[in-house]
Scaffold this motif. Structure first.
Motif, PDB file in Angstrom:
ATOM      1  N   ARG A   1       0.835  -1.213   0.000  1.00 48.10           N
ATOM      2  CA  ARG A   1       0.000   0.000   0.000  1.00 48.10           C
ATOM      3  C   ARG A   1       0.861   1.251   0.000  1.00 48.10           C
ATOM      4  NH1 ARG A   1      -2.953   3.226   3.772  1.00 48.10           N
ATOM      5  NH2 ARG A   1      -2.182   2.075   5.591  1.00 48.10           N
ATOM      6  N   ALA A   2       1.961   1.208   0.754  1.00 50.17           N
ATOM      7  CA  ALA A   2       2.884   2.343   0.740  1.00 50.17           C
ATOM      8  C   ALA A   2       3.492   2.521  -0.647  1.00 50.17           C
ATOM      9  CB  ALA A   2       3.973   2.138   1.785  1.00 50.17           C
ATOM     10  N   ALA A   3       3.825   1.394  -1.309  1.00 51.09           N
ATOM     11  CA  ALA A   3       4.405   1.472  -2.650  1.00 51.09           C
ATOM     12  C   ALA A   3       3.427   2.094  -3.644  1.00 51.09           C
ATOM     13  CB  ALA A   3       4.824   0.077  -3.117  1.00 51.09           C
ATOM     14  N   ASP A   4       2.128   1.860  -3.447  1.00 47.11           N
ATOM     15  CA  ASP A   4       1.124   2.470  -4.321  1.00 47.11           C
ATOM     16  C   ASP A   4       1.158   3.994  -4.243  1.00 47.11           C
ATOM     17  OD1 ASP A   4       0.282  -0.031  -5.107  1.00 47.11           O
ATOM     18  OD2 ASP A   4      -1.395  -0.127  -3.693  1.00 47.11           O
ATOM     19  N   HIS A   5       1.672   4.521  -3.124  1.00 44.12           N
ATOM     20  CA  HIS A   5       1.785   5.969  -2.943  1.00 44.12           C
ATOM     21  C   HIS A   5       3.211   6.462  -3.186  1.00 44.12           C
ATOM     22  CE1 HIS A   5      -2.285   6.586  -1.291  1.00 44.12           C
ATOM     23  NE2 HIS A   5      -2.127   5.392  -0.745  1.00 44.12           N
ATOM     24  N   GLY A   6       4.035   5.614  -3.788  1.00 42.33           N
ATOM     25  CA  GLY A   6       5.395   6.025  -4.126  1.00 42.33           C
ATOM     26  C   GLY A   6       6.376   5.977  -2.976  1.00 42.33           C
TER      27      GLY A   6
ATOM     28  N   GLY B   1       4.464  10.409  12.153  1.00 44.55           N
ATOM     29  CA  GLY B   1       4.002   9.049  11.905  1.00 44.55           C
ATOM     30  C   GLY B   1       4.235   8.144  13.100  1.00 44.55           C
ATOM     31  N   GLN B   2       5.384   8.329  13.763  1.00 49.38           N
ATOM     32  CA  GLN B   2       5.682   7.526  14.948  1.00 49.38           C
ATOM     33  C   GLN B   2       4.640   7.745  16.042  1.00 49.38           C
ATOM     34  OE1 GLN B   2      10.552   7.765  14.511  1.00 49.38           O
ATOM     35  NE2 GLN B   2       9.628   8.010  16.514  1.00 49.38           N
ATOM     36  N   ASP B   3       4.160   8.976  16.159  1.00 46.83           N
ATOM     37  CA  ASP B   3       3.184   9.286  17.210  1.00 46.83           C
ATOM     38  C   ASP B   3       1.903   8.464  17.060  1.00 46.83           C
ATOM     39  OD1 ASP B   3       4.901  11.078  18.337  1.00 46.83           O
ATOM     40  OD2 ASP B   3       3.987  12.844  17.414  1.00 46.83           O
ATOM     41  N   ARG B   4       1.644   7.961  15.856  1.00 52.15           N
ATOM     42  CA  ARG B   4       0.419   7.192  15.620  1.00 52.15           C
ATOM     43  C   ARG B   4       0.661   5.677  15.686  1.00 52.15           C
ATOM     44  NH1 ARG B   4      -3.281   8.971  10.777  1.00 52.15           N
ATOM     45  NH2 ARG B   4      -4.593   7.583  12.026  1.00 52.15           N
ATOM     46  N   THR B   5       1.888   5.272  16.026  1.00 60.32           N
ATOM     47  CA  THR B   5       2.200   3.843  15.978  1.00 60.32           C
ATOM     48  C   THR B   5       2.364   3.202  17.350  1.00 60.32           C
ATOM     49  OG1 THR B   5       4.579   4.283  15.856  1.00 60.32           O
ATOM     50  CG2 THR B   5       3.396   4.115  13.780  1.00 60.32           C
ATOM     51  N   TYR B   6       2.094   3.924  18.412  1.00 64.67           N
ATOM     52  CA  TYR B   6       2.313   3.341  19.735  1.00 64.67           C
ATOM     53  C   TYR B   6       1.171   2.408  20.112  1.00 64.67           C
ATOM     54  CZ  TYR B   6       6.314   6.379  20.347  1.00 64.67           C
ATOM     55  OH  TYR B   6       7.542   6.999  20.197  1.00 64.67           O
TER      56      TYR B   6
ATOM     57  N   GLN C   1      -1.203   2.670  10.482  1.00 62.41           N
ATOM     58  CA  GLN C   1      -1.374   4.052  10.930  1.00 62.41           C
ATOM     59  C   GLN C   1      -0.161   4.906  10.554  1.00 62.41           C
ATOM     60  OE1 GLN C   1      -4.344   3.177  14.723  1.00 62.41           O
ATOM     61  NE2 GLN C   1      -2.231   3.720  15.104  1.00 62.41           N
ATOM     62  N   PHE C   2       1.019   4.318  10.572  1.00 58.99           N
ATOM     63  CA  PHE C   2       2.223   5.025  10.153  1.00 58.99           C
ATOM     64  C   PHE C   2       2.119   5.421   8.689  1.00 58.99           C
ATOM     65  CE2 PHE C   2       6.502   4.890   8.255  1.00 58.99           C
ATOM     66  CZ  PHE C   2       7.148   5.851   9.011  1.00 58.99           C
ATOM     67  N   VAL C   3       1.703   4.482   7.843  1.00 55.46           N
ATOM     68  CA  VAL C   3       1.555   4.779   6.416  1.00 55.46           C
ATOM     69  C   VAL C   3       0.486   5.845   6.191  1.00 55.46           C
ATOM     70  CG1 VAL C   3       0.872   3.821   4.171  1.00 55.46           C
ATOM     71  CG2 VAL C   3       2.425   2.535   5.660  1.00 55.46           C
ATOM     72  N   ASP C   4      -0.633   5.742   6.911  1.00 55.77           N
ATOM     73  CA  ASP C   4      -1.692   6.751   6.785  1.00 55.77           C
ATOM     74  C   ASP C   4      -1.140   8.152   7.034  1.00 55.77           C
ATOM     75  OD1 ASP C   4      -3.594   4.847   6.229  1.00 55.77           O
ATOM     76  OD2 ASP C   4      -4.345   4.709   8.290  1.00 55.77           O
TER      77      ASP C   4
ATOM     78  N   PRO D   1      -0.661  13.474   5.761  1.00 55.96           N
ATOM     79  CA  PRO D   1      -0.451  14.003   7.119  1.00 55.96           C
ATOM     80  C   PRO D   1      -1.683  14.721   7.646  1.00 55.96           C
ATOM     81  CG  PRO D   1       1.390  14.546   5.661  1.00 55.96           C
ATOM     82  CD  PRO D   1       0.305  13.986   4.801  1.00 55.96           C
ATOM     83  N   GLY D   2      -1.961  14.522   8.916  1.00 57.26           N
ATOM     84  CA  GLY D   2      -3.077  15.221   9.560  1.00 57.26           C
ATOM     85  C   GLY D   2      -2.751  16.675   9.803  1.00 57.26           C
ATOM     86  N   PRO D   3      -3.727  17.436  10.308  1.00 61.10           N
ATOM     87  CA  PRO D   3      -3.495  18.855  10.575  1.00 61.10           C
ATOM     88  C   PRO D   3      -2.357  19.043  11.576  1.00 61.10           C
ATOM     89  CG  PRO D   3      -5.831  18.298  10.765  1.00 61.10           C
ATOM     90  CD  PRO D   3      -5.085  17.010  10.669  1.00 61.10           C
ATOM     91  N   PRO D   4      -1.551  20.089  11.411  1.00 57.22           N
ATOM     92  CA  PRO D   4      -0.478  20.365  12.377  1.00 57.22           C
ATOM     93  C   PRO D   4      -1.040  20.973  13.650  1.00 57.22           C
ATOM     94  CG  PRO D   4      -0.524  22.067  10.681  1.00 57.22           C
ATOM     95  CD  PRO D   4      -1.564  21.045  10.296  1.00 57.22           C
TER      96      PRO D   4
END
Length: 201
Positions: free
Chosen positions: A61-66, A122-127, A137-140, A145-148
């Protein structure tokens, strides 16, 4: 004129060794990096057998997004969380791309194309203890990227501070400025006229 004095050091004298040499990577014990790289080069995943197929789907899935992603999963936490980042760096320097290393409680990343700021977001979403969910969640996050939130919060606080300062300044100006219309009317100019006497005809 006295002869120069020569100082002789004993043969047992020791000199400090140079300390400018690069430090070796701090990797988890009992881990063969060559084996990890071999696993990763095959399908992008080095993980327990029952998780490989699901994690390969995340890599695809990550490869599909380059994004060239490799995922390494350890079945136990190392002594230090920094060892995961060092492992990710070692694998990334061999394989290239982006590397996500997961243990039950920690995460480490490396990338030759994604900024450290986005990687840490991305790490913040993988715990999570579920490595497949964590990898998804890391790939998402790195794909969209979500709002800063931190930046948005700082901007809101700055706007509130400016508004509060402006309000305080306006109130203080009102207190020190003279009233436009005095309450007792004592400041108003009196208009008087003397009686005019007309001469008798």
């Amino acid at each position: 004129m006295s002869a120069p004095v020569a100082t002789v050091l004993p043969s047992s004298a020791a000199f400090p060794a140079p300390t400018a040499l690069p430090l070796s990577a701090d990797l988890p014990e009992d881990l063969d990096v060559a084996d990890v790289v071999t696993d990763v080069s095959d399908d992008g995943v080095s993980a327990p057998a029952d998780e490989v197929s699901d994690l390969v789907a995340v890599v695809d899935r990550a490869a599909d997004h380059g994004i060239e992603l490799s995922i390494v999963v350890l079945d136990a936490d190392p002594e230090r969380v920094s060892q995961l980042r060092d492992l990710a760096t070692e694998v990334g320097q061999e394989e290239g791309g982006t590397v996500l290393v997961l243990s039950p409680s920690w995460v480490g990343t490396y990338s030759d194309s994604i900024s450290r700021v986005l990687l840490e977001s991305g790490q913040d979403r993988t715990y999570t203890s579920d490595s497949v969910v964590a990898a998804d969640q890391f790939v998402d996050e790195i794909v969209a990227p979500g709002p800063p939130w931190a930046l948005m919060t700082a901007l809101i606080m700055a706007v509130v501070a400016v508004a509060a300062t402006a309000t305080f300044y306006a109130k203080s100006r009102r207190r020190v400025s003279p009233d436009s219309a005095p309450r007792d009317g004592s400041g108003a100019a009196a208009s008087t006229s003397a009686p005019v006497e007309h001469p008798n005809p």
